[in-house]
Design an enzyme around this catalytic site. Structure first.
Site, PDB file in Angstrom:
ATOM      1  NE  ARG A 125      -7.751  -8.282   0.362  1.00 42.17           N
ATOM      2  CZ  ARG A 125      -7.333  -7.462  -0.601  1.00 42.17           C
ATOM      3  NH1 ARG A 125      -6.338  -6.640  -0.389  1.00 42.17           N
ATOM      4  NH2 ARG A 125      -7.928  -7.481  -1.777  1.00 42.17           N
TER       5      ARG A 125
ATOM      6  CE  LYS B 284      -4.388  -1.878   1.385  1.00 41.27           C
ATOM      7  NZ  LYS B 284      -5.462  -1.992   2.387  1.00 41.27           N
TER       8      LYS B 284
HETATM    9  C1  PT1 Z   1      -8.060  -4.467   3.014  1.00 40.93           C
HETATM   10  C2  PT1 Z   1      -8.326  -4.423   1.605  1.00 40.93           C
HETATM   11  C3  PT1 Z   1      -9.409  -5.209   1.127  1.00 40.93           C
HETATM   12  N1  PT1 Z   1      -7.598  -3.682   0.733  1.00 40.93           N
HETATM   13  C4  PT1 Z   1      -9.833  -5.962   3.306  1.00 40.93           C
HETATM   14  N2  PT1 Z   1     -10.141  -5.972   1.996  1.00 40.93           N
HETATM   15  C5  PT1 Z   1      -7.934  -3.675  -0.559  1.00 40.93           C
HETATM   16  N3  PT1 Z   1     -10.583  -6.710   4.171  1.00 40.93           N
HETATM   17  C6  PT1 Z   1      -9.007  -4.450  -1.018  1.00 40.93           C
HETATM   18  C7  PT1 Z   1      -3.024   2.234  -1.111  1.00 40.93           C
HETATM   19  O1  PT1 Z   1      -3.027   3.073  -0.189  1.00 40.93           O
HETATM   20  O2  PT1 Z   1      -7.088  -3.749   3.550  1.00 40.93           O
HETATM   21  N4  PT1 Z   1      -8.814  -5.230   3.820  1.00 40.93           N
HETATM   22  N5  PT1 Z   1      -9.718  -5.197  -0.180  1.00 40.93           N
HETATM   23  C8  PT1 Z   1      -7.137  -2.823  -1.521  1.00 40.93           C
HETATM   24  N6  PT1 Z   1      -7.337  -1.447  -1.257  1.00 40.93           N
HETATM   25  C9  PT1 Z   1      -6.303  -0.508  -1.269  1.00 40.93           C
HETATM   26  C10 PT1 Z   1      -6.370   0.600  -0.429  1.00 40.93           C
HETATM   27  C11 PT1 Z   1      -5.200  -0.724  -2.057  1.00 40.93           C
HETATM   28  C12 PT1 Z   1      -5.309   1.495  -0.370  1.00 40.93           C
HETATM   29  C13 PT1 Z   1      -4.142   0.173  -2.044  1.00 40.93           C
HETATM   30  C14 PT1 Z   1      -4.183   1.292  -1.179  1.00 40.93           C
HETATM   31  O3  PT1 Z   1      -2.113   2.100  -1.922  1.00 40.93           O
END
Ligand code: PT1
Length: 278
Positions: A257, A223
């Protein structure tokens, strides 16, 4: 606090930290050919993650990263159901469906998914009732705002308390609708409407969420907070992703995850052994 999760007949022991492998089936991931090619590539990737030691495979057909646009239930179902159907017979671990839409939850569980992972914590109309009816465990995640705009101006008075109280409120709503407490996981939602300082406070004080007694799932893999801290581009964030997984597991998170399953399984072997030592 029970430690075995029953995912539609596939039990997962949460007494040690487990790894959830990420399988994105959005156009930016596996669809450089037609849908069939996409499903085949996705299937291969999922099986490679199982081989590498994944305890869950999390399939998502709607991107929820910052700036992402929503998609219709039809589009999402068209992306995830063929993959779940193809994967199911070969997959010894539960398949999790990353969605907020009741119609997608139904289609995915009918196709073989055994866990609902909802970044909107079942706040869409009918989502709680649908999850109760489907009878699979759920992961309730905290998000401030919506993916398209959530990083514009995240604001909290006390991010740790606000995230905990929101998640406890959603868990209470699920239990009031008939969901068993043992089938609920909580997730602070790293990167979802949070500035770097908010994400770091949530990681530092993860014990506050662990103390609720619900198993905690976290997603920190690759992230942007890790990019902000290290200056590394997304494809070079393995080292900080492993550090994040180790810190979260050490604090008591039960599911991590990640994109890099084999590396994370190896890192967490040390954490689990250390935490079980005399
Ligand atoms: C998570 C999650 C998810 N993240 C759960 N499901 C994502 N339960 C998708 C960035 O800042 O943390 N928990 N499903 C992906 N979402 C992101 C959010 C991807 C922020 C990248 C960022 O780069």
């Amino acid at each position: 606090m029970s430690s075995a999760l029953d995912c539609a007949g596939k039990p997962v022991d949460l007494s040690r930290p487990r790894v959830m492998g990420i399988l994105n089936v959005t156009p930016d991931s596996f669809s450089d050919g037609g849908r069939f090619i996409g499903a085949t590539a996705a299937l291969e990737h999922a099986l490679a993650m199982v081989e590498a030691g994944a305890d869950f495979i999390d399939i998502g057909g709607e991107s929820t990263r910052p700036g992402a646009e929503p998609v219709s239930a039809e589009v999402e179902i068209g992306r995830v159901v063929p993959v779940i159907e193809a994967l199911g017979p070969h997959c010894p671990v539960p398949i999790s469906i990353d969605t907020s839409k009741p119609a997608v939850m139904r289609a995915a569980v009918a196709a073989g998914a055994g866990l609902i992972n909802d970044v909107r914590a079942l706040r869409e109309p009918g989502a709680v009732e649908t999850a109760v009816e489907l009878g699979v465990p759920v992961c309730l995640m905290h998000m401030q705002g919506e993916p398209r705009t959530m990083q514009a101006a995240p604001a909290y008075k006390d991010v740790v308390a606000e995230v905990r109280d929101f998640l406890l409120g959603r868990a209470a709503a699920c239990e009031a609708a008939g969901m068993p407490r043992e089938g609920i996981l909580l997730d602070p939602g790293f990167g979802f409407g949070k500035a770097l300082a908010h994400n770091l406070s949530l990681l530092r004080h993860l014990d506050v969420l662990i103390a609720t007694g619900y198993p905690v799932l976290v997603g920190l893999s690759r992230k942007s907070m890790l990019g902000q801290l290290t200056g590394l581009p997304v494809e070079q964030r393995l080292a900080p992703s492993l550090a994040a997984a180790v810190l979260a597991a050490r604090a008591g998170a039960r599911v991590i995850r990640v994109h890099d399953v084999g590396e994370t399984v190896a890192a967490l072997a040390l954490v689990a052994a250390m935490m079980e030592a005399d």
